[in-house]
Design an enzyme around this catalytic site. Structure first.
Site, short mmCIF file in Angstrom:
data_model
loop_
_atom_site.label_atom_id
_atom_site.label_comp_id
_atom_site.label_asym_id
_atom_site.label_seq_id
_atom_site.Cartn_x
_atom_site.Cartn_y
_atom_site.Cartn_z
N SER A 85 9.09 -32.07 -1.14
CA SER A 85 8.41 -30.92 -1.58
C SER A 85 8.00 -30.44 -0.20
O SER A 85 7.62 -29.49 -0.44
CB SER A 85 7.24 -31.59 -2.21
OG SER A 85 6.37 -32.30 -1.94
N THR A 188 3.16 -29.78 -1.20
CA THR A 188 2.45 -29.87 0.12
C THR A 188 1.89 -30.45 0.85
O THR A 188 1.34 -31.59 0.02
CB THR A 188 1.54 -28.01 0.03
OG1 THR A 188 2.56 -27.10 -1.25
CG2 THR A 188 1.61 -27.31 0.78
N THR A 206 5.97 -26.44 3.15
CA THR A 206 6.21 -26.65 1.56
C THR A 206 7.39 -26.44 1.26
O THR A 206 8.20 -24.57 2.23
CB THR A 206 5.07 -25.82 0.59
OG1 THR A 206 5.28 -26.80 -1.15
CG2 THR A 206 5.01 -24.94 0.57
N ARG A 216 10.47 -16.11 -4.50
CA ARG A 216 8.76 -16.31 -4.54
C ARG A 216 8.10 -17.10 -3.92
O ARG A 216 8.78 -17.93 -2.43
CB ARG A 216 9.05 -17.61 -5.68
CG ARG A 216 7.12 -17.96 -6.30
CD ARG A 216 7.04 -18.88 -5.81
NE ARG A 216 5.74 -19.70 -5.58
CZ ARG A 216 5.56 -21.01 -5.60
NH1 ARG A 216 5.71 -21.43 -5.06
NH2 ARG A 216 4.12 -21.07 -6.13
N VAL A 217 6.81 -16.76 -3.26
CA VAL A 217 6.22 -17.31 -1.65
C VAL A 217 4.82 -17.87 -2.81
O VAL A 217 4.15 -17.09 -3.42
CB VAL A 217 5.55 -15.87 -0.77
CG1 VAL A 217 4.96 -16.73 0.17
CG2 VAL A 217 7.71 -15.42 -0.18
N GLY A 218 4.36 -19.06 -2.10
CA GLY A 218 3.15 -19.72 -2.62
C GLY A 218 1.85 -19.37 -1.64
O GLY A 218 2.11 -18.24 -0.62
N ASP A 219 1.48 -20.46 -2.15
CA ASP A 219 -0.15 -19.65 -1.10
C ASP A 219 -0.05 -20.50 0.57
O ASP A 219 -0.83 -20.38 1.05
CB ASP A 219 -0.96 -20.84 -1.64
CG ASP A 219 -0.60 -22.20 -1.86
OD1 ASP A 219 0.14 -22.77 -2.48
OD2 ASP A 219 -1.56 -23.50 -1.94
N THR A 239 -3.30 -27.65 -2.16
CA THR A 239 -2.04 -28.12 -2.18
C THR A 239 -1.67 -28.03 -4.16
O THR A 239 -3.15 -28.00 -4.53
CB THR A 239 -1.90 -29.59 -1.81
OG1 THR A 239 -0.64 -29.96 -2.59
CG2 THR A 239 -2.92 -30.02 -2.96
N GLY A 240 -1.08 -27.84 -4.82
CA GLY A 240 -0.81 -27.44 -5.71
C GLY A 240 -0.63 -26.14 -6.05
O GLY A 240 0.63 -25.49 -4.87
N1 GLY Z 1 1.57 -25.80 -2.78
C1 GLY Z 1 2.42 -24.80 -2.69
C2 GLY Z 1 2.96 -23.61 -3.81
O1 GLY Z 1 2.88 -23.78 -4.62
O2 GLY Z 1 4.14 -22.81 -3.24
#
Ligand code: GLY
Length: 327
Positions: A85, A188, A206, A216-219, A239-240
């Site tokens: 991950s 993450t 992550t 796509r970009v996450g948090d 995380t998540g």
């Molecule tokens: N927290 C990692 C993501 O959603 O990419």
């Protein structure tokens, strides 16, 4: 005397010199209890936080700053092909590409970030170069890769045979669900540090949600979502499912709630309450927050059972199960 005890002794000397003294006073009454640390402390997400904490602690023993420690810590899961991950060996997106997100921040509001970066094993170190060598905060995609190459980072294939195989077998399941967080008990890595001088930093990195849409970009690389550090208050990381964290400005909100007097655990829980409220009753995804206050008190909370975090302080390096919401 072990090198770790030497380090603690050195920290005590620094404390007596005044750099850390004011912080000790606030945390002293909490000594010995889970959720409070005196002296240097490192806190990080999931069980891959244990080896990350070791590396971060080692970096501080060698005289590194909180920022050095945060970077060194998260480089461990980034380079570990068995952590699927984060970094090398991370699960690919829907088109089969491994794209990485990372950010780093210190307690003086300095920060750097990269998103959707391919073929570079240690995005956290590229994020640090963005912070230190440019006037920008965030670089993405091709531009981030070109920047990394210009700084001497090497292009590598990050898709391991194991990750490819796992992704192929999860692909059908992933098309129905938003994530597989908790299946391998990690996601993450977010890591927060207070060093022996009381300086604070954090890092977050992550490979993002497995099978995400390409681009796509996450948090995790978003300052204020996946990570936020304010040297006057403390830090938080997430995380998540990143989309849910971004919608709440999650980590910045946890820090802001601590600034207004909430304890770390309660601040994490409050942001999760807001996620529950906006999603209605049915929560079929995981989000967890970690928070570290500048006096060494820390806390965590998750939406679901299964989140754990690693804490390295004067009591050693320990994995702790996070409390979670009963939804
Ligand atoms: N927290 C990692 C993501 O959603 O990419």
């Amino acid at each position: 005397m072990s090198s770790r005890r030497n380090f603690l002794k050195r920290s005590a000397i620094l404390s007596s010199l005044g750099g850390f003294f004011s912080l000790q006073a606030g945390a002293f009454s909490l000594r010995g209890k889970i959720g409070a640390a005196t002296g240097p402390v490192i806190i990080s997400t999931w069980n891959h936080g244990l080896p990350a904490n070791e590396a971060a602690w080692q970096k501080m023993q060698e005289g590194g700053s909180a920022l050095d420690a945060a970077e060194a810590g998260v480089r461990v899961p980034e380079g570990d092909p068995n952590v699927m991950s984060v970094g090398y060996g991370g699960l690919p997106d829907a088109d089969g590409y491994v794209t990485l997100d990372a950010c780093i921040m210190d307690g003086n509001n300095q920060c750097g970030s990269v998103a959707c970066l391919e073929n570079i094993k240690h995005p956290i170190s590229v994020a640090r170069r963005v912070m230190e060598d440019t006037q920008h905060v965030m670089l993405v995609g091709e531009g981030a890769l070109e920047f990394a190459l210009s700084k001497g980072f090497k292009k590598e294939n990050l898709l391991t045979p194991r990750a490819l195989k796992a992704w192929q077998s999860y692909k059908k399941e992933l098309e129905k669900k938003r994530s597989i967080i908790n299946i391998e008990n990690h996601d993450t890595i977010g890591l927060l540090v207070i060093d022996g001088k009381g300086e604070m930093s954090g890092a977050c990195t992550t490979s993002g949600m497995a099978n995400k849409i390409h681009g796509r970009v996450g948090d995790s690389p978003i300052i204020g979502a996946g990570l936020f550090v304010d040297g006057e208050v403390g830090g938080a990381c997430a995380t998540g499912v990143g989309e849910e964290v971004i919608k709440q400005a999650g980590s910045a909100m946890v820090v802001e709630l601590m600034r207004n007097g909430m304890a770390p655990e309660e601040a994490c829980k409050e942001v999760l309450r807001r996620i529950v409220k906006t999603n209605g009753k049915k929560i079929d995804f995981q989000v967890g927050f970690l928070a570290l206050r500048k006096d060494g008190r820390y806390g965590a909370y998750a939406l679901k059972r299964g989140f754990n975090f690693a804490v390295y302080d004067s009591k050693g390096n320990n994995l702790i199960d996070s409390p979670f919401m009963k939804n």
